[in-house]
Design a protein around this motif. Structure first.
Motif, PDB file in Angstrom:
ATOM      1  N   HIS A 205       4.409  -5.650   5.861  1.00  8.06           N
ATOM      2  CA  HIS A 205       3.394  -4.695   5.404  1.00  8.06           C
ATOM      3  C   HIS A 205       2.237  -4.680   6.399  1.00  8.06           C
ATOM      4  O   HIS A 205       1.874  -5.710   6.970  1.00  8.06           O
TER       5      HIS A 205
ATOM      6  N   ARG B 172       7.843  -5.036  -1.782  1.00 10.10           N
ATOM      7  CA  ARG B 172       7.054  -3.974  -2.420  1.00 10.10           C
ATOM      8  C   ARG B 172       5.643  -3.983  -1.837  1.00 10.10           C
ATOM      9  O   ARG B 172       5.034  -5.041  -1.653  1.00 10.10           O
ATOM     10  N   GLU B 173       5.113  -2.809  -1.575  1.00 15.35           N
ATOM     11  CA  GLU B 173       3.783  -2.676  -0.970  1.00 15.35           C
ATOM     12  C   GLU B 173       2.731  -3.356  -1.853  1.00 15.35           C
ATOM     13  O   GLU B 173       2.636  -3.094  -3.057  1.00 15.35           O
TER      14      GLU B 173
ATOM     15  N   TRP C  87      -6.055  -7.968  -2.871  1.00 19.59           N
ATOM     16  CA  TRP C  87      -4.750  -7.328  -2.936  1.00 19.59           C
ATOM     17  C   TRP C  87      -3.857  -8.138  -3.879  1.00 19.59           C
ATOM     18  O   TRP C  87      -3.968  -9.357  -3.951  1.00 19.59           O
TER      19      TRP C  87
ATOM     20  N   LEU D  27      -1.642  -3.496   6.063  1.00 21.05           N
ATOM     21  CA  LEU D  27      -2.622  -3.073   5.061  1.00 21.05           C
ATOM     22  C   LEU D  27      -3.915  -2.660   5.753  1.00 21.05           C
ATOM     23  O   LEU D  27      -4.597  -3.503   6.360  1.00 21.05           O
TER      24      LEU D  27
END
Length: 613
Positions: free
Chosen positions: A448, A491-492, A482, A450
Motif C-alpha cells: 500500500h 485490503r487498503e 489508519w 498511503l
C-alpha cells in the motif's frame, strides 16, 4: 561575603563566615539563631571559604592575596595553620580536593589573573607547585575536581579553561571549554565528580561535563547568581543570588539524563527492564536505569567511532540495535548494561541510519536510511545479521522511520514524498490470497502507498505487536491514524479522521505506549502530546508537555505512558504525565495547598482537583 559549614565534635555545627569586616566562626543550634564564636581574623577581606571534607580545616581566600587556614578540630579554640602566599594580590576563590592533597586558588587581579595550585608534602605542609597565568584577564573562579586531576578556571571575559593536572598539581594541558556568555561567579564539582556546576553572573545555573566543560544543561534563574555550594552527599546544590540575598536549593538527581556532549538523535525505552537508551552525535549510546524515575542513573555506555543516529531494543530488552551516521548497523548484548558486548556489525547503508525496529518475535530487524533504502535483516541464532530484503521505491528520496505491525507480518515506512508505505514483513511479495510466495532476490513492492502528509512523512508507528492501528507524523505538523485490516493485509488501510493539530512544527516522533492505548507525539516546536486512542476515531489529548525554546529530536513513553522521555540538544528530560503525582510533587514544594488559580498556572493541562488534602 562567603561562608561554609563545618562539623563539631559535640554533634553541633559551626559556620565560618568571611566578609569585609572579619572572619569568624558561628555556632548553630538547630532552628535557633546562630551565635558568634571565635574570631579568626579581625581585618576581614575574605572572598571565598572552603571547609575540608572531614570538617576540621577551613581555608579562606583573602583580598590581600593570602590563603589563610585554621584547624577547627575544636571550633571553640581554632588553631591557625601556616598561611599560603604565592605573591598574588587578590585571591577571589579557593577549592580543595577530596582528600586535601591539593588546594587551588584564583587571583582576580585586573589584567594579571592566575590560578595557583599548592600540593601537600609528606610532612603535611603545602608547597606551591604551579601558577596558570592569564595575562590581560582576571580569574573569577577556580574549582578542583574531587580526585585532584582536573582544574576548571573561569575568567572575567566569560571563558572557561580546563586544566589536566598531574599528581603534583601541575597543569600539563589546558583547553578552552564551551563559552556560555557571562563569567562564572561560583563554580564547584559535585562530590562524586560527575558534574561541574557554574553559577553564571548572567543568572543561570550551568551544569557542565566534568572533563570537557561542555554545557550539559542550563537552568535559568531570574537574577544574577554570585555563589554556589554542594551538600556533602551531592543531593543538594545551593545557589546564592545577587539581588535580594536569596538562596535556592536544587535537588539532585534532576529528572534529566545528563552525560551526552553532542545532540541526542534518538531515544528508546524498555518497560520490562526499566531501561532507556539514548543515541548521540558524540559517538555514544548511553544506557539508563529509569526504574526509579526520581533517581535515574547511567547504567552503561556503548562506544562508536562516529555519530549514532538510531537505537532500538529487541522485545526482550536483552539486545540493542544501533545505527550510525555512516550507515553501519550494530547489534549488542546489553544483558549486563555496564558491560555491553558487540555481537555483529554490518555495512548496511550509504548514508545515516534514520530508524531501527525489531519485529515482535525478535528475529527480524528493519533499518531505514536517507539513502532511500529500508533493509530487513534476519537476526540469526548466532546473533549475526543477514540481509533479507530491500524495501525501496524509486520515487522516494529518503526514509525517515520504520515500524513493524501485525506480529511482524507488516512493515510501515515514512518517506520523503509524504507517503506511508506498507510492506510485507517477510520481505517477499504475497500471492493474491495473502499467503507469501518463495523469496525472490529482488527489490520488493509495497502493498500500500498511503498519501499521508504535505511534505515529508517523518515518523510512523503501530499500536502494538499485533495491532492494526497505524499512526504517522509529518513535516506538516499533523498526526494521522489508519486502520489496517488484521485479517486481510492486502485490503487498503482505512484512514481515520485527522486528530486536532497539537504541533506547530514538524512531528519528529510518534510512538505508542506498551498498552497500545496511548499515543505519544513529539515535535520540533518543543511540545509532546499524549493521546488516548482507545477510540481511534475520537482520539483525546490527555496531557501536553511543553518545553519553550527546545526542539524535540526524539521521544519515548515509559511506565505505560505515565512518564515520557524527550530529547532536545544534548539533554534528555524525564517527565511525569501522571496528574496525581504532579500535584503531590507541587504540594510538597509549594508550601501550601494549590488554589484553583495556582493549579491553572502550574498544571494547565489537567482538570482541577483539590490537592494536598
Amino acid at each position: 561575603m562567603a561562608f561554609a559549614g563545618a562539623g563539631e565534635a559535640d554533634g553541633g555545627r559551626a559556620l565560618v563566615i568571611a566578609d569585609s569586616r572579619e572572619i569568624r566562626v558561628w555556632r548553630t543550634h538547630g532552628s535557633l539563631r546562630p551565635t558568634p564564636g571565635p574570631l579568626l581574623w579581625p581585618v576581614g577581606g575574605g572572598r571565598d571559604v572552603r571547609v575540608s571534607r572531614d570538617g576540621r580545616t577551613v581555608a579562606v581566600a583573602c583580598a590581600d592575596g593570602v590563603l589563610r587556614r585554621w584547624d577547627l578540630s575544636d571550633p571553640v579554640r581554632p588553631v591557625p595553620l601556616p598561611r599560603l602566599d604565592a605573591g598574588r594580590k587578590n585571591l577571589v576563590s579557593v577549592s580543595v580536593s577530596r582528600e586535601g592533597s591539593l588546594i587551588a586558588t584564583g587571583d582576580g587581579t585586573d589584567g594579571a589573573g592566575a590560578a595557583v595550585v599548592w600540593a601537600r608534602r609528606a610532612d603535611g605542609r603545602y608547597a606551591h607547585t604551579d601558577t596558570v597565568p592569564f595575562p590581560g584577564r582576571r580569574v573569577t573562579e577556580a574549582a578542583l575536581a574531587p580526585d585532584g586531576r582536573r582544574l576548571a578556571i573561569g575568567l572575567d571575559d566569560g571563558s572557561l579553561w580546563m586544566c589536566a593536572l598531574d599528581r603534583r598539581g601541575i597543569c600539563r594541558t589546558r583547553t578552552e571549554a564551551e563559552h556560555a556568555g557571562n563569567f562564572a561567579a561560583g563554580m564547584a564539582y559535585s562530590p562524586d565528580g560527575s558534574l561541574l556546576a557554574e553559577a553564571s553572573s548572567g543568572g543561570a545555573l550551568l551544569l557542565r561535563d566534568p572533563l570537557t566543560g561542555t554545557v550539559l544543561l542550563t537552568l535559568e534563574h531570574p537574577t544574577p547568581l554570585q555563589s554556589l555550594a554542594w551538600s556533602p552527599d551531592g543531593a543538594t546544590l545551593i545557589t546564592g543570588a545577587d539581588a535580594g540575598g536569596t538562596a535556592h536549593a536544587w535537588r539532585f538527581p534532576l529528572p534529566v539524563l545528563l552525560g551526552h556532549t553532542g545532540a541526542v538523535t534518538d531515544v528508546a525505552t524498555h518497560d520490562g527492564r526499566g531501561f532507556a537508551a539514548t543515541a548521540s552525535t558524540d559517538g555514544t549510546v548511553r544506557l539508563w536505569d529509569v526504574s526509579v524515575p526520581e533517581r535515574p542513573k547511567q547504567a552503561g555506555r556503548l562506544e562508536h567511532s562516529g555519530g549514532v543516529s538510531a537505537v532500538a531494543f529487541d522485545p526482550a530488552g536483552r539486545r540493542l540495535a544501533t545505527g550510525t551516521a555512516d550507515g553501519q548497523v550494530r547489534l549488542w548484548d546489553v544483558t549486563r548494561p555496564a558491560r555491553p558486548r558487540l555481537l555483529d556489525q554490518v555495512e548496511g547503508h550509504d548514508e545515516d541510519v534514520t530508524a531501527l525496529a525489531f519485529a515482535p518475535h525478535g528475529t527480524r530487524l528493519a533499518s531505514a536510511s536517507y539513502d532511500d533504502h529500508t533493509f530487513l535483516w534476519d537476526v540469526r541464532p548466532d546473533a549475526t545479521l543477514l540481509r533479507r530484503a530491500d524495501l525501496t521505491t524509486p520515487s522516494t528520496a529518503g526514509v525517515s522511520d520504520v515500524a513493524f505491525g501485525l506480529g511482524g507480518r507488516l512493515v510501515a515506512t515514512a518517506e520523503s514524498d509524504g507517503k506511508v508505505r506498507v510492506w510485507d514483513g517477510d520481505g517477499h511479495p504475497p500471492r493474491r490470497d495473502g499467503h507469501p510466495t518463495r523469496r525472490l532476490p529482488m527489490r520488493e513492492v509495497p502493498l500500500h502507498e498511503l498519501p499521508a502528509h504535505e511534505g515529508i512523512a517523518t515518523t510512523v508507528a503501530f499500536a502494538g505487536p499485533r495491532s492494526g492501528l497505524l499512526a504517522s507524523g509529518g513535516q506538516d505538523g499533523a498526526v494521522q491514524l489508519w486502520r489496517v485490516d488484521q485479517r486481510r493485509a492486502l485490503r487498503e488501510p482505512r484512514k481515520l479522521p485527522e486528530p486536532p493539530r497539537r504541533h506547530t512544527r514538524y512531528v519528529t516522533r510518534v510512538t505508542f505506549a506498551a498498552d497500545g492505548r496511548t499515543l505519544l507525539s513529539a515535535a520540533e516546536d518543543g511540545t509532546a502530546a499524549l493521546w488516548n486512542v482507545i477510540d481511534p476515531y475520537r482520539p483525546v489529548v490527555r496531557v501536553t508537555l511543553r518545553a519553550p525554546g527546545e526542539s524535540f529530536t526524539g521521544a519515548a513513553p515509559t511506565e505505560g505512558g505515565r512518564r515520557v522521555l524527550t530529547a532536545s540538544g544534548s539533554v534528555v528530560r524525564l517527565w511525569s504525565a501522571d496528574a496525581t503525582a504532579a500535584a503531590a510533587r507541587t504540594c510538597a514544594t509549594s508550601g501550601a495547598p494549590l488554589t484553583r488559580e495556582g493549579w491553572r498556572r502550574r498544571l494547565p493541562d489537567f482538570d482541577y482537583r483539590k490537592p494536598c488534602d
